[in-house]
Write a protein that holds these residues in place. Structure first.
Motif, PDB file in Angstrom:
ATOM      1  N   GLU A 134      -4.222  14.624  -0.287  1.00  0.00           N
ATOM      2  CA  GLU A 134      -5.091  13.900   0.643  1.00  0.00           C
ATOM      3  C   GLU A 134      -6.180  14.808   1.234  1.00  0.00           C
ATOM      4  O   GLU A 134      -7.349  14.454   1.256  1.00  0.00           O
ATOM      5  N   GLU A 135      -5.758  15.982   1.695  1.00  0.00           N
ATOM      6  CA  GLU A 135      -6.711  16.864   2.384  1.00  0.00           C
ATOM      7  C   GLU A 135      -7.641  17.598   1.432  1.00  0.00           C
ATOM      8  O   GLU A 135      -8.738  17.996   1.819  1.00  0.00           O
ATOM      9  N   HIS A 136      -7.187  17.817   0.221  1.00  0.00           N
ATOM     10  CA  HIS A 136      -7.982  18.593  -0.756  1.00  0.00           C
ATOM     11  C   HIS A 136      -8.150  17.803  -2.044  1.00  0.00           C
ATOM     12  O   HIS A 136      -7.928  18.336  -3.123  1.00  0.00           O
ATOM     13  N   GLN A 137      -8.537  16.536  -1.887  1.00  0.00           N
ATOM     14  CA  GLN A 137      -8.609  15.684  -3.076  1.00  0.00           C
ATOM     15  C   GLN A 137      -9.624  16.205  -4.085  1.00  0.00           C
ATOM     16  O   GLN A 137      -9.345  16.236  -5.288  1.00  0.00           O
ATOM     17  N   TYR A 138     -10.774  16.643  -3.614  1.00  0.00           N
ATOM     18  CA  TYR A 138     -11.784  17.171  -4.552  1.00  0.00           C
ATOM     19  C   TYR A 138     -11.305  18.472  -5.191  1.00  0.00           C
ATOM     20  O   TYR A 138     -11.511  18.692  -6.380  1.00  0.00           O
ATOM     21  N   TRP A 169      -6.729   8.372  -7.759  1.00  0.00           N
ATOM     22  CA  TRP A 169      -6.865   7.019  -7.211  1.00  0.00           C
ATOM     23  C   TRP A 169      -6.642   6.933  -5.699  1.00  0.00           C
ATOM     24  O   TRP A 169      -6.948   5.912  -5.087  1.00  0.00           O
ATOM     25  N   PHE A 170      -6.116   7.998  -5.092  1.00  0.00           N
ATOM     26  CA  PHE A 170      -5.799   7.938  -3.670  1.00  0.00           C
ATOM     27  C   PHE A 170      -7.050   7.659  -2.827  1.00  0.00           C
ATOM     28  O   PHE A 170      -8.095   8.253  -3.054  1.00  0.00           O
ATOM     29  N   ARG A 171      -6.906   6.738  -1.882  1.00  0.00           N
ATOM     30  CA  ARG A 171      -7.982   6.468  -0.932  1.00  0.00           C
ATOM     31  C   ARG A 171      -7.425   6.627   0.476  1.00  0.00           C
ATOM     32  O   ARG A 171      -6.445   5.969   0.808  1.00  0.00           O
ATOM     33  N   PRO A 172      -8.038   7.511   1.295  1.00  0.00           N
ATOM     34  CA  PRO A 172      -7.594   7.621   2.686  1.00  0.00           C
ATOM     35  C   PRO A 172      -7.744   6.242   3.338  1.00  0.00           C
ATOM     36  O   PRO A 172      -8.680   5.508   2.998  1.00  0.00           O
ATOM     37  N   ARG A 173      -6.853   5.905   4.218  1.00  0.00           N
ATOM     38  CA  ARG A 173      -6.818   4.585   4.844  1.00  0.00           C
ATOM     39  C   ARG A 173      -6.640   3.459   3.815  1.00  0.00           C
ATOM     40  O   ARG A 173      -7.088   2.341   4.028  1.00  0.00           O
ATOM     41  N   GLY A 174      -6.021   3.774   2.685  1.00  0.00           N
ATOM     42  CA  GLY A 174      -5.701   2.741   1.699  1.00  0.00           C
ATOM     43  C   GLY A 174      -4.415   2.039   2.094  1.00  0.00           C
ATOM     44  O   GLY A 174      -3.892   2.240   3.199  1.00  0.00           O
ATOM     45  N   ARG A 175      -3.867   1.250   1.173  1.00  0.00           N
ATOM     46  CA  ARG A 175      -2.667   0.468   1.492  1.00  0.00           C
ATOM     47  C   ARG A 175      -1.487   1.359   1.856  1.00  0.00           C
ATOM     48  O   ARG A 175      -0.698   1.029   2.749  1.00  0.00           O
ATOM     49  N   THR A 189       0.027   5.315   2.866  1.00  0.00           N
ATOM     50  CA  THR A 189      -0.305   6.661   3.333  1.00  0.00           C
ATOM     51  C   THR A 189       0.218   7.684   2.329  1.00  0.00           C
ATOM     52  O   THR A 189       1.046   7.359   1.473  1.00  0.00           O
ATOM     53  N   ALA A 190      -0.240   8.922   2.498  1.00  0.00           N
ATOM     54  CA  ALA A 190       0.232   9.999   1.622  1.00  0.00           C
ATOM     55  C   ALA A 190       1.755  10.118   1.709  1.00  0.00           C
ATOM     56  O   ALA A 190       2.436  10.295   0.692  1.00  0.00           O
ATOM     57  N   GLU A 191       2.305   9.974   2.902  1.00  0.00           N
ATOM     58  CA  GLU A 191       3.763  10.093   3.079  1.00  0.00           C
ATOM     59  C   GLU A 191       4.499   8.955   2.383  1.00  0.00           C
ATOM     60  O   GLU A 191       5.558   9.173   1.773  1.00  0.00           O
ATOM     61  N   GLN A 192       3.969   7.754   2.493  1.00  0.00           N
ATOM     62  CA  GLN A 192       4.625   6.615   1.842  1.00  0.00           C
ATOM     63  C   GLN A 192       4.629   6.782   0.321  1.00  0.00           C
ATOM     64  O   GLN A 192       5.615   6.471  -0.354  1.00  0.00           O
ATOM     65  N   ILE A 193       3.520   7.291  -0.195  1.00  0.00           N
ATOM     66  CA  ILE A 193       3.439   7.532  -1.640  1.00  0.00           C
ATOM     67  C   ILE A 193       4.461   8.603  -2.036  1.00  0.00           C
ATOM     68  O   ILE A 193       5.195   8.442  -3.020  1.00  0.00           O
ATOM     69  N   ALA A 194       4.518   9.679  -1.247  1.00  0.00           N
ATOM     70  CA  ALA A 194       5.471  10.760  -1.533  1.00  0.00           C
ATOM     71  C   ALA A 194       6.901  10.209  -1.562  1.00  0.00           C
ATOM     72  O   ALA A 194       7.667  10.472  -2.500  1.00  0.00           O
ATOM     73  N   ASP A 195       7.257   9.439  -0.555  1.00  0.00           N
ATOM     74  CA  ASP A 195       8.618   8.885  -0.482  1.00  0.00           C
ATOM     75  C   ASP A 195       8.888   7.956  -1.667  1.00  0.00           C
ATOM     76  O   ASP A 195       9.988   7.958  -2.239  1.00  0.00           O
ATOM     77  N   GLY A 196       7.873   7.175  -2.034  1.00  0.00           N
ATOM     78  CA  GLY A 196       8.019   6.257  -3.166  1.00  0.00           C
ATOM     79  C   GLY A 196       8.278   7.012  -4.462  1.00  0.00           C
ATOM     80  O   GLY A 196       9.118   6.598  -5.276  1.00  0.00           O
TER      81      GLY A 196
END
Lengths: 209, 209
Positions: B105-109, B176-182, B184-191
């Motif tokens: 999230e913080e270093h996407q580029y 594909w990650f978008r900040p403020r998307g459906r 959060t980074a944490e939810q994706i990690a847990d998933g």
């Protein structure tokens, strides 16, 4: 005097040589980068003259379009055939991931190029077909997961995330897959589907309670 | 006359500006490609003069090394801290994937550049540190999966394939990650961890028998 080849034979020979040029180009782009590879590098790699190379492709961009197209188009044809079958949905998913992994195996350099040059493909009209193919593929795969849920065969905590996870797993394989490695393309495909469907851990528990 | 800043203040200011240059460069490289981006493009993107830019970085290669280093080094530090804790192994795995996703999230580029330029990193002594960091990260993660199996907490049909699947899932997220998307980074990690451990499907069955 030799009989001149008829048009069909000429066409086939042209297509065959174009394929060889494409394979060489994919390898050069994958190893050295698309931008860093010059037409002169491609002349060296293919053993053709500059004129010979331009006989097959007008530009580097055209080569890159063809590489992506050659990757996606046959894959889409196979995926559509599987979806049009009346196989049970899990068999369909497994068959799709297998043909996809076989593409990774057969077109590993193409795949690496496709991912490395993703930033190039995002913009410009010449890439619109490639973008549509990629989108079609993701949508077809998403529809299979959805049907599996609807039929009560699959259960995902988050289906969209599961789809993206599968895309990540398989695409990343191009980075490390080695032909004649420990696992075949089919074994890797089956392993990924087992993970996705939560079978990988359960199967073992069944065997080893 | 203003008091001249002491050396510490100068150092901090320099580091801060270098960071900003790095962020701009990562974005340019991610969007347009490393090779296609000229020092002149970086001058335009950063708003510095050519001399000002060279004050912070001697070359594009040096910028790329720093981008990869800035991505991997802090992540490795955090991962090692987690592994040195005495948390239960599943908590450790979940914490690692969370900090990793927060880096996406913080270093996407940075992450996109790291993957796009993978072919560049594979060769040459200037990239040896980056290659070692990547290897260290994969080995640390592999060791966590192994310990989980040894402790009887995790079960994988094929642990090495599970590791590679996880690397693929998380790394692909940068695409594909978008900040403020459906999610959060944490939810994706847990998933992702749920998928890896075969919890994603079982959890639902528990809730919805």
């Amino acid at each position: 005097m030799a009989t001149p080849p008829d048009r069909r034979v000429l066409r086939e020979r042209y297509d065959h040589r174009q394929q060889i040029v494409l394979s060489h180009a994919a390898r050069e782009f994958a190893v050295n980068g698309f931008h860093a590879t010059s037409m002169q590098d491609l002349v060296t790699a293919t053993g053709l003259t500059t004129g010979g190379l331009y006989h097959y492709f007008g530009s580097k961009d055209e080569l890159l379009v063809k590489i992506c197209d050659e990757l996606m188009e046959p894959l889409l044809v196979e995926v559509r055939e599987i979806i049009d079958s009346n196989w049970p949905i899990e068999i369909q998913l497994r068959a799709i991931v297998r043909v996809w992994m076989l593409h990774v195996e057969e077109h590993q350099y193409h795949m690496l190029v496709f991912h490395q040059e993703r930033h190039v493909l995002e913009h410009g009209r010449q890439w619109s077909k490639v973008r549509r193919q990629r989108k079609d593929f993701e949508e077809l795969l998403g529809a299979v997961l959805k049907r599996g849920e609807r039929d009560g065969e699959f259960r995902f905590a988050d289906r969209d995330l599961a789809l993206r996870a599968l895309l990540g797993m398989v695409n990343h394989t191009a980075q490390w897959f080695r032909p004649r490695g420990r696992l075949t393309a089919e074994q890797i495909a089956d392993g990924y589907v087992d993970l996705l469907l939560g079978r990988a851990n359960r199967l073992i528990e069944g065997v080893n309670p």
